[in-house]
Design a protein around this motif. Sequence first.
Motif, PDB file in Angstrom:
ATOM      1  N   MET A  45       0.832  -1.196   0.000  1.00 46.48           N
ATOM      2  CA  MET A  45       0.000   0.000   0.000  1.00 46.48           C
ATOM      3  C   MET A  45       0.869   1.250   0.000  1.00 46.48           C
ATOM      4  SD  MET A  45      -3.009   0.864   2.690  1.00 46.48           S
ATOM      5  CE  MET A  45      -3.747   2.485   2.837  1.00 46.48           C
ATOM      6  N   ALA A  60       4.118   8.398   3.882  1.00 49.38           N
ATOM      7  CA  ALA A  60       4.616   7.595   5.012  1.00 49.38           C
ATOM      8  C   ALA A  60       6.023   7.083   4.775  1.00 49.38           C
ATOM      9  CB  ALA A  60       3.665   6.427   5.316  1.00 49.38           C
ATOM     10  N   LEU A  61       6.885   7.945   4.248  1.00 52.13           N
ATOM     11  CA  LEU A  61       8.294   7.565   4.130  1.00 52.13           C
ATOM     12  C   LEU A  61       8.941   7.706   5.502  1.00 52.13           C
ATOM     13  CD1 LEU A  61       9.237   9.335   0.789  1.00 52.13           C
ATOM     14  CD2 LEU A  61       8.631   6.952   1.162  1.00 52.13           C
ATOM     15  N   GLU A  84      17.151   3.113   1.703  1.00 60.85           N
ATOM     16  CA  GLU A  84      16.719   2.326   2.858  1.00 60.85           C
ATOM     17  C   GLU A  84      15.195   2.270   2.968  1.00 60.85           C
ATOM     18  OE1 GLU A  84      18.097   0.290   4.946  1.00 60.85           O
ATOM     19  OE2 GLU A  84      19.975   0.503   3.852  1.00 60.85           O
ATOM     20  N   ALA A 100      14.166  -0.257   0.623  1.00 57.79           N
ATOM     21  CA  ALA A 100      14.662  -1.573   1.035  1.00 57.79           C
ATOM     22  C   ALA A 100      13.852  -2.179   2.176  1.00 57.79           C
ATOM     23  CB  ALA A 100      16.128  -1.470   1.437  1.00 57.79           C
ATOM     24  N   SER A 101      13.077  -1.348   2.884  1.00 55.99           N
ATOM     25  CA  SER A 101      12.531  -1.859   4.142  1.00 55.99           C
ATOM     26  C   SER A 101      11.648  -3.109   3.997  1.00 55.99           C
ATOM     27  CB  SER A 101      11.826  -0.748   4.909  1.00 55.99           C
ATOM     28  OG  SER A 101      10.800  -0.204   4.146  1.00 55.99           O
ATOM     29  N   PRO A 102      10.769  -3.226   2.984  1.00 55.96           N
ATOM     30  CA  PRO A 102      10.027  -4.491   2.909  1.00 55.96           C
ATOM     31  C   PRO A 102      10.937  -5.676   2.602  1.00 55.96           C
ATOM     32  CG  PRO A 102       9.459  -3.055   1.056  1.00 55.96           C
ATOM     33  CD  PRO A 102      10.305  -2.254   1.978  1.00 55.96           C
ATOM     34  N   ARG A 111       8.731   1.496  -3.165  1.00 55.37           N
ATOM     35  CA  ARG A 111       8.690   0.654  -1.970  1.00 55.37           C
ATOM     36  C   ARG A 111       7.610  -0.414  -2.103  1.00 55.37           C
ATOM     37  NH1 ARG A 111       8.000   3.546   3.741  1.00 55.37           N
ATOM     38  NH2 ARG A 111       5.928   3.912   2.929  1.00 55.37           N
ATOM     39  N   ALA A 140       1.170   6.939  10.319  1.00 54.39           N
ATOM     40  CA  ALA A 140       1.186   6.335   8.978  1.00 54.39           C
ATOM     41  C   ALA A 140       2.471   5.542   8.755  1.00 54.39           C
ATOM     42  CB  ALA A 140       1.050   7.424   7.914  1.00 54.39           C
ATOM     43  N   ILE A 141       3.569   6.019   9.337  1.00 49.83           N
ATOM     44  CA  ILE A 141       4.847   5.337   9.177  1.00 49.83           C
ATOM     45  C   ILE A 141       4.786   3.940   9.783  1.00 49.83           C
ATOM     46  CG2 ILE A 141       7.200   5.356  10.057  1.00 49.83           C
ATOM     47  CD1 ILE A 141       7.225   8.321   9.573  1.00 49.83           C
ATOM     48  N   ALA A 153       2.775   1.765   7.514  1.00 48.92           N
ATOM     49  CA  ALA A 153       3.593   1.353   6.373  1.00 48.92           C
ATOM     50  C   ALA A 153       4.495   0.194   6.786  1.00 48.92           C
ATOM     51  CB  ALA A 153       4.420   2.522   5.865  1.00 48.92           C
ATOM     52  N   VAL A 205       2.566  -3.016   6.905  1.00 51.66           N
ATOM     53  CA  VAL A 205       2.332  -3.576   5.572  1.00 51.66           C
ATOM     54  C   VAL A 205       3.629  -4.157   5.015  1.00 51.66           C
ATOM     55  CG1 VAL A 205       1.580  -3.061   3.240  1.00 51.66           C
ATOM     56  CG2 VAL A 205       0.443  -1.982   5.161  1.00 51.66           C
ATOM     57  N   ASP A 206       4.763  -3.471   5.290  1.00 50.09           N
ATOM     58  CA  ASP A 206       6.056  -3.975   4.826  1.00 50.09           C
ATOM     59  C   ASP A 206       6.419  -5.303   5.489  1.00 50.09           C
ATOM     60  OD1 ASP A 206       6.409  -1.856   3.220  1.00 50.09           O
ATOM     61  OD2 ASP A 206       7.863  -0.806   4.466  1.00 50.09           O
ATOM     62  N   ARG A 247      14.816   0.022  13.854  1.00 50.07           N
ATOM     63  CA  ARG A 247      14.971   0.748  12.576  1.00 50.07           C
ATOM     64  C   ARG A 247      14.132   2.015  12.524  1.00 50.07           C
ATOM     65  NH1 ARG A 247      16.954  -0.862   7.708  1.00 50.07           N
ATOM     66  NH2 ARG A 247      15.151  -0.181   6.528  1.00 50.07           N
TER      67      ARG A 247
END
Lengths: 365, 347
Positions: free
Chosen positions: A78, A84-85, A93, A96-98, A145, B236-237, B240, B243-244, B254
């Motif tokens: 999503m 939402a960075l 990075e 890369a996070s997922p 992402r 929201a972070i 995210a 979801v990640d 992190r």
Amino acid sequence: MPRLELDAVCKGYAHPVLDRLSLTVDEGEFFVIVGPSGIGKTTLLRCVAGLERLDGGRVLIGGRDVTRVPPYRRGAAMTFESYALYPHLTVFENIASPLRARGMPAAELRATIEAKTTLLRIEHLLERKPHEISGGQKQRTALARTLVARPLVFLLDEPISHLDAKIRHELRRQFHTLDELRRVATLYVTHDYAEALSLGDRIGVLGHGRLEQIGRPRDIFERPCNLFVAQHLGQPTINTYACALERQDDRVLARLSGAPEIRLPVADAHRVRLEASGLGQATLGVRPQSVRVDGADPRHPLRATVDVYEALGAQGILLGRLGSLPITAITPPEARFEHGTPVTLDIASDELLYFAPDDGRNLVL
Amino acid sequence: MSTTSQAAFVDRHEADVSERDAARVWGTSARPLPDWFQQKRSRGGGLVGAWVPIVLVGLPLAVILAIVIYPTVWMFYHAFHDTNMMSLFSGNWQPVGFANFGYVLTSDRFQDSVSNLAFYLTFGATLQVLLGTALALIIYELVRPRWLQTLVLILLVLPMMMPPSIAGTLWKFLLQANNGAINHLLINLGLMGADQRIEWFSVDLSLVSLVIADTWQWTALPLLIVYSGRVSLPPAIYEAARVDGASTWQVLTRLTLPMLREIIAIAFILRFMDAYKFVDKVYVMTSGGPAQSSELPVYIAFQKGIREFQIGEAAAYAIIIFVFAAVLITLFLQYLKRVMRHQGVTS
């Protein structure tokens, strides 16, 4: 094969938001949900992503019931309206996070990210922080992402609404041409009808907790199933008038309730269906582009005066008064009108829409 | 300064500001400033008379001069003189150069107090920040109902509301070897025999007792700071990250901790600054004893200056502490600045 299925999804907070909403998105399909703000579009995406617990119904992704599965095991990626960075991490990075969450080896990870960022043309920004890049670049980072996660379903929440027009157009083209998006199922949410018509293989118009209408962009625009859909798709908004449908000799006329002297002929194509539903009262819908503005012939039956004229370059928008009723018309770019001038209008009768006065359903469908 | 030159000063100052603004708006092009703007500038004058800024700045400046700057200068002066009670009142103190500093720096008492301070900074201030951070995150993540979260916070913050000297007195009672509640508790819990006693105010443990009392009182400060920092992180972070598929540990290491870095650094700075003026509990609980085993530099400075009227020596202590603190705080601020620049908080 359906990639994403929603089966009678219910979700409410203080008020019901989604009410037994069902939807199927096929593999390779780009499905756009459009609706006014605050109607529950984001809630719908969050329900699919697993960020909200459903009050009822089921969510299936790739044929698997994921209603009780946590977000990261659903196979959905999503993007958020706010992007939402992660502010303290570089673009690299962030993307890369997922992959890090899955423990992908470093070499493969770098290759994957370089491939996707080259595709999105942000490969030169990898070492920057989110606060050092522009809105369009942030959006592309957020998109990258989700792309690297190789999900079964993409969920895009107003991805280009907050960008300026030029970048919006560029990203819109990118959504058209990204094979990655075209291979899997995509659920795209926007309040902008033009975005929806441009991007969607199919469109769903969200209102009153359900999808009011699902269909191909052209069908939805030309044959809205009810007044809500007609009012929401199209800019400027459709003109609506209460009217009475009356038979006169062998014709049917729509007499505007606010201006009884104005009677518009009903096209033959619509007449049969309207007669079958028994004529009587109706709400008449006139798209601004169905109104043609001509000279000032005083014998013409439809005479109006100009209130405001906006020359927008590619077209003009005329806000006028038809008797006492307001009317909006789209004019060709070269036209010029002054405030207060009389004009005559021609309305294409075969483009008129008729809605039931009580529930707003399209009487001609 | 005459009235006209004051006005000129204000005018020139305003002109500087408008020039800067104009440069921003009009860019660096050779485009001339518009007429109305030139007129506005030459008209000069603002909303208030020229004396207003002078008074507004002058009054606080006078107060600061009287209660901060003058005593500081006085202290620096006497740090280089052999001022004690006798010479202070007779007025015939003699310059001694760096003798006071030499004496202080080479004395065992000072060196012991520095190692005591190091102990306090490590196991007191640092522990409080770490504990406070952990508690803040645990409360935020694990205590679900809002009202319960608020209640827990209020309870944890209560000790901080107590005057430090009262808290010290309280802990002095609690830690009494024979009748103290803590020893009784340990016996009743079966952690030590009924005839055993922990001498909390012995040479070995007095500093530990101080640290316990101080941690009880002050852990809530870093807790509050970190908690409010965590609350302000954008949700929201975290969605995210869900979801990640980031694990709880990955989210903590992190996302949360890196984003709270500068907040935690601020908590450290506050506790470290407090550590240098940590006198109250030392005074009421141990008086630096027994046998000076729980003395901190600032306590000695207080003893020397106020009790013994060894003004010169006390001033030397104060300056040494000041230099210590300044160096440490500067290092912290450097770190903070680097972190903030790194995260784009400042330009």
